[in-house]
Design an enzyme around this catalytic site. Structure first.
Site, PDB file in Angstrom:
ATOM      1  N   HIS A 151       0.795  -1.157  -0.219  1.00  0.00           N
ATOM      2  CA  HIS A 151       0.058   0.078   0.119  1.00  0.00           C
ATOM      3  C   HIS A 151       0.843   1.271   0.098  1.00  0.00           C
ATOM      4  O   HIS A 151       0.360   2.300   0.356  1.00  0.00           O
ATOM      5  CB  HIS A 151      -0.970   0.140   1.305  1.00  0.00           C
ATOM      6  CG  HIS A 151      -1.610  -1.236   1.422  1.00  0.00           C
ATOM      7  ND1 HIS A 151      -2.868  -1.559   0.779  1.00  0.00           N
ATOM      8  CD2 HIS A 151      -1.405  -2.262   2.152  1.00  0.00           C
ATOM      9  CE1 HIS A 151      -3.437  -2.852   1.332  1.00  0.00           C
ATOM     10  NE2 HIS A 151      -2.423  -3.300   2.140  1.00  0.00           N
ATOM     11  N   SER A 281      14.257  20.099 -15.877  1.00  0.00           N
ATOM     12  CA  SER A 281      13.241  21.134 -15.859  1.00  0.00           C
ATOM     13  C   SER A 281      13.729  22.528 -16.541  1.00  0.00           C
ATOM     14  O   SER A 281      14.797  22.859 -16.167  1.00  0.00           O
ATOM     15  CB  SER A 281      12.554  21.337 -14.558  1.00  0.00           C
ATOM     16  OG  SER A 281      11.721  22.561 -14.438  1.00  0.00           O
TER      17      SER A 281
END
Length: 476
Positions: A151, A281
């Site tokens: 999870h 970026s």
């Protein structure tokens, strides 16, 4: 041509070898090989076809006069007949026997099957290359403890190498399916306009055995063990669905890997390769974005969704055939392979060059391991005379306090320090440090890596050893 749309599958993602398989040169030279095979087989079965005619056809297999074919197609609106005409211009002696008794699907469908087989071989080869790199990675890091996640929450420890075997297990399943698919592929063969072979019955004066032998000969000449027992005008369109479902399964495996790597890169534990001058970026110069893994995810998603195209097409073919398959499969089959090729090129590149940050991994382990080790600590205290119920309560209190310190204050986990200073446990720091050795919490992870690679991976790497060092070119 920069003023027309060009598919990025060719310009950015797929390899030259995969792009060639779905090129016009490959397609139309295969058509011509099929016409040669048909002429040869018909001659062998007694039709009036000469070696001179066959040799003329062979001499022009790769000498394709595209301009003549394009001009003729504008006139007759039929791609196969325009290429029969163009081939005939180059082979005047054989002109009258080209495509003898055949329907368009003789060249179209048989070629499609041949191309898919060739493309599946490339997919297989590249999966082997990925497995080779992942196996080396898994063996190198088989003993390195790392947090397991369920999870996406910290769970029992595994090892960096053991986790890599999970990706390999997925690919082994894919490889098994691809091997089976390749081994069972059949040619459409020579079946005529509605699959009844009526035109060939006429050619061979009703001799059924010769017609059946013609079908067998064509399959053999084109590298297949057999052709489909029965067809309509086309080969069963379920084949396209089966092939693209197989591609989807490979894409799913790569997708899982790429998502995990993107998460690990966020955790600063494992990174994909990042080149010296690469820009992460345009605005944030410090960033090291997992661009290759993200591209795997993007292309894999395309392959998975694209597999629905032939599934719907297969279910909507009317009777012996309709033509709503043609335009759809022309796009979906080729692009499915090209996109998956891009996925595997990236997978090879990343698997060969992954970067592991062992100190970050160790730090994350030690931040969580104290919680996981509390049962072991309690048992050690019980052996020294402690009360299990009292110890359990003390562990609960200290765990809550340590968790609040980590989550609420952003500080390090001090659970072990609290236990050391709690006389209830009656354990020294040295005793506790022995208990929380990470290597004692990974179970059989290291052994599983070795066993899995020896039993499942190495036989494939030995069987296909010529593919283990395949390199991939990444365009962007």
């Amino acid at each position: 041509m920069r003023d027309l749309y060009s598919t990025p599958l060719n310009s950015r993602y797929a390899s030259k070898e995969m792009s060639y398989i779905f090129s016009e040169d490959m397609k139309f030279s295969t058509w011509r090989k099929l016409w040669v095979a048909l002429a040869e087989a018909e001659k062998e079965l007694g039709l009036d076809i000469t070696d001179e005619q066959i040799n003329e056809l062979k001499d022009n297999i790769y000498n394709i006069n595209y301009d003549d074919a394009i001009k003729k197609e504008k006139e007759v609106r039929h791609d196969v007949m325009s290429h029969v005409y163009a081939y005939g211009l180059q082979c005047p002696k054989a002109k009258g026997i080209i495509h003898l008794g055949a329907t368009s699907c003789y060249v179209g469908d048989n070629t499609d099957i041949i191309l898919m087989k060739e493309a599946l071989e490339i997919v297989k080869e590249k999966i082997i290359a990925v497995l080779s790199h992942l196996s080396k990675f898994a063996l190198k890091y088989k003993d390195m403890p790392t947090l397991g996640f369920t999870h996406f929450q910290p769970a029992q420890l595994t090892t960096v190498g053991k986790r890599a075997t999970l990706y390999m297990q997925d690919l082994v399943m894919d490889l098994e399916n691809i091997e089976f698919l390749i081994s069972t592929l059949k040619l459409r063969g020579v079946k005529g306009t509605t699959g009844t072979q009526a035109s060939f019955m006429a050619l061979f004066d009703g001799d059924e055995e010769k017609v059946k032998e013609l079908d067998r000969l064509i399959a053999k000449k084109m590298g297949f063990n057999r052709s489909y027992g029965v067809t309509g005008q086309t080969y069963p369109r379920k084949l396209d669905s089966i092939v693209l479902n197989t591609l989807s399964e490979v894409a799913q495996s790569a997708y899982k890997f790429s998502n995990d790597l993107r998460l690990l890169q966020n955790l600063k534990e494992v990174e994909e390769p990042f080149e010296k001058n690469q820009i992460g970026s345009s605005a944030m110069a410090y960033k090291r974005n997992p661009m290759r893994s993200e591209r795997i995810s993007a292309l894999a998603r395309y392959v998975i969704v694209n597999s629905l195209n032939p599934a719907i097409t297969a279910g909507t073919q009317w009777f012996e055939r309709t033509l709503d398959d043609s335009a759809n499969k022309r796009l979906s089959v080729a692009e499915g392979f090209l996109a998956l090729d891009g996925v595997l090129n990236l997978y090879i590149n990343i698997a060969e060059n992954m970067v592991v940050y062992d100190k970050v991994i160790a730090s994350h382990v030690m931040n969580e391991l104290p919680f996981m080790a509390t049962e072991n600590i309690m048992m050690a205290s019980v052996k020294k005379g402690g009360d299990r119920q009292e110890l359990h309560e003390r562990v609960r209190i200290h765990s809550m306090a340590a968790a609040q310190r980590v989550k609420g204050e952003g500080l390090e986990n001090d659970l072990i320090e609290r236990i050391v200073n709690d006389s209830t446990f009656n354990l020294s720091r040295e005793e506790i440090e022995v208990i929380i050795n990470p290597t004692d919490f990974v179970g059989r992870a290291s052994s599983q890596v070795v066993e899995f690679i020896n039993e499942y991976i190495n036989p494939y790497l030995e069987k296909y050893k010529e593919y283990i060092d395949i390199k991939s070119d990444i365009n962007v």
